[in-house]
Design an enzyme around this catalytic site. Structure first.
Site, PDB file in Angstrom:
ATOM      1  N   LYS A 286     -21.537 -29.855 -39.172  1.00  0.00           N
ATOM      2  CA  LYS A 286     -22.624 -29.220 -39.930  1.00  0.00           C
ATOM      3  C   LYS A 286     -23.603 -30.231 -40.495  1.00  0.00           C
ATOM      4  CE  LYS A 286     -19.931 -27.136 -42.882  1.00  0.00           C
ATOM      5  NZ  LYS A 286     -18.620 -27.516 -42.339  1.00  0.00           N
TER       6      LYS A 286
ATOM      7  N   HIS B 234      -9.569 -24.330 -44.305  1.00  0.00           N
ATOM      8  CA  HIS B 234      -9.696 -23.657 -45.602  1.00  0.00           C
ATOM      9  C   HIS B 234      -8.962 -22.311 -45.615  1.00  0.00           C
ATOM     10  CE1 HIS B 234     -12.556 -26.751 -46.632  1.00  0.00           C
ATOM     11  NE2 HIS B 234     -13.377 -26.382 -45.671  1.00  0.00           N
TER      12      HIS B 234
ATOM     13  N   ASN C  50     -25.501 -27.018 -48.538  1.00  0.00           N
ATOM     14  CA  ASN C  50     -24.277 -27.780 -48.749  1.00  0.00           C
ATOM     15  C   ASN C  50     -24.526 -29.282 -48.774  1.00  0.00           C
ATOM     16  OD1 ASN C  50     -21.453 -27.393 -49.203  1.00  0.00           O
ATOM     17  ND2 ASN C  50     -21.020 -28.122 -47.139  1.00  0.00           N
TER      18      ASN C  50
END
Length: 491
Positions: A162, A232, A185
């Protein structure tokens, strides 16, 4: 009580499909066709309303400042209480916020809106109680979208790649003559980016699964899911929920959905995207955004041949995929192929992402501390023919068997650190029992052990496949200690 909660309007700034031509270019003035900048006049429910902001970190503090500027009555809470948080709390109090540290409430306590930092899981008592009471729960990204200005959002998510892709895209947008920045982010908090004056024309927005979970109405101009691998799982509660959070980036029919033909999970999500679907991949003859005869080529938006792969300063198939995704997003915004080529040929990956630290006695030392899960570590290991692998750290509920099975052919040796060392060691016993294995108590010991295993022509690769917080402040500190230990040996 219902009167204590905001009535969310019909989002007057939401762009409609009629406002964009076929390839996703904006109107000539660069603004969305069906809206434009919203402010407190367009959202009168914020003025005077009680808003609870969860977290005094970067995104939480930015959200609080924005809400205060729009006349909201802001209370900020944070579970932690340390020097950094106390300093942030003092700054917010000076602006008029009420701030409580050292614990989270278990209910919204009369707030009309909750704006949560992405690290707070949906199972938190505060979040579940807010939902049960009918109080809206937004993330900073959702708040930014509802207050957005003129900028087109080009959004990136995925398990790995990302940040690199977002940085590539930011460089491309700037090279294309647009006033642009990276946000979300990484980079500028998104709620601040949409408030910039003069306004940005385009934003390269990195979005995590946590951030996407707390979105409702997000409509990027174009968005990509680079890849999806288990990660996650403790936060999301399972692999399906994690993948579904990634897929929220394509929820709107107005968004051009850009999927990775080389990643089955990305393709599965793409099949459910309601908008225009575009593929990128390393081998898509005559279609999508791909590599043909050693060049990045745009078959989708009419850009044609863009740049030779040999001219790029990034290594590995995963980095080529990142470049293809960034190219697709930029072409969706109408950036010229020449600008894309110029940006990509000058681009270098950021710190701790497959960065060569040194070459000592014919052995390369490479820092990929950002490889914080098995999927990322597998992509890193695949780029080298003979590796002494330094791995381990804080596991996030993931398994290492597939990683070891795929990598065993390139492993000269393995040095393990961190709390999940036993789990990786067990996978090595099952799938690569002949590979020499060492244990290390810290990074200095790990580098020393790796040096004893390496031979001329090998690469010693720090690709931990796990988080860092069991031994280090973050992945950057882990990579820095690795580099310091390597340079000490070099010296």
């Amino acid at each position: 009580m219902p009167g204590d909660r905001p009535t969310i309007p019909a989002d007057p700034g939401r762009p409609g499909a009629a406002g964009r031509p076929e390839h996703g270019r904006p109107n000539p003035d660069g603004r969305p066709a069906a809206g434009g900048r919203s402010d407190s006049a367009g959202y009168p429910e914020l003025a005077g309303r009680a808003v609870l902001v969860v977290g005094v970190g970067v995104s939480g503090a930015a959200a609080a400042r924005t809400l205060l500027a729009r006349g909201a009555q802001v209370r900020v809470v944070d579970a932690g209480d340390d020097e950094r948080r106390r300093a942030a709390a003092d700054r917010l109090r000076e602006l008029g916020a009420t701030v409580d540290l050292g614990g989270l409430p278990t209910a919204p306590d009369g707030a009309a809106l909750v704006v949560t930092s992405p690290g707070v899981p949906p199972t938190s008592p505060l979040i579940t109680a807010s939902a049960a009471a009918g109080v809206p729960v937004w993330g900073e990204v959702e708040l930014a979208w509802r207050l957005r200005g003129a900028a087109d959002w080009l959004a990136i998510t995925g398990t790995n790649g990302k940040t690199t892709t977002t940085e590539m895209l930011g460089a491309i947008l700037t090279a294309g003559g647009l006033r642009a920045t990276t946000a979300g982010n990484i980079g500028t908090p998104i709620v601040e980016a949409v408030e910039a004056d003069p306004p940005y024309e385009a934003l390269a927005v990195e979005l995590s699964s946590f951030q996407l979970h707390y979105t409702e109405r997000l409509v990027p101009l174009a968005a990509t899911v680079l890849n999806v691998a288990p990660d996650h799982l403790d936060w999301h509660g399972g692999a399906d929920a994690y993948a579904a959070a990634k897929g929220r980036i394509w929820s709107a029919a107005e968004t051009i959905a850009i999927g990775n033909a080389d990643d089955p999970a990305s393709q599965r999500l793409l099949a459910n995207a309601p908008g225009r679907r575009v593929l990128f991949g390393r081998n898509l003859p005559g279609q999508g955004i791909t590599v043909d005869n050693g060049r990045l080529v745009d078959h989708e938006f009419g850009g044609g041949r863009i740049v030779a792969v040999s001219d790029l300063r990034v290594a590995g198939d995963h980095m080529i995929s990142n470049a293809l995704a960034a190219t697709a997003l930029a072409r969706a915004r109408g950036v010229a192929p020449e600008a894309i080529a110029a940006a990509l040929t000058g681009f270098r990956a950021g710190a701790h992402r497959n960065v060569e630290v040194a070459v000592v006695d014919g052995v390369r030392w490479v820092d990929d501390s950002k490889a914080t899960n098995p999927h990322a570590a597998a992509a890193s290991l695949a780029g080298y023919p003979s590796v002494v692998w330094i791995a381990g750290g804080l596991n996030k509920g993931l398994r290492f068997d597939d990683l070891v099975r795929e990598a065993r052919g390139v492993l000269r040796g393995v040095v393990l650190i961190g709390t999940c060392a036993d789990e990786i060691a067990a996978a090595l016993v099952r799938h690569a029992p002949d590979v020499p294995l060492e244990r290390a108590a810290g990074m200095d010991d790990a580098v020393k052990a790796a040096a004893s295993l390496a031979r001329q022509g090998d690469t010693v690769l720090l690709a931990p496949a796990a988080a860092s917080m069991d031994m280090f402040r973050d992945y950057a500190a882990r990579g820095d200690q690795f580099a310091e230990a390597v340079h000490a040996r070099e010296g």
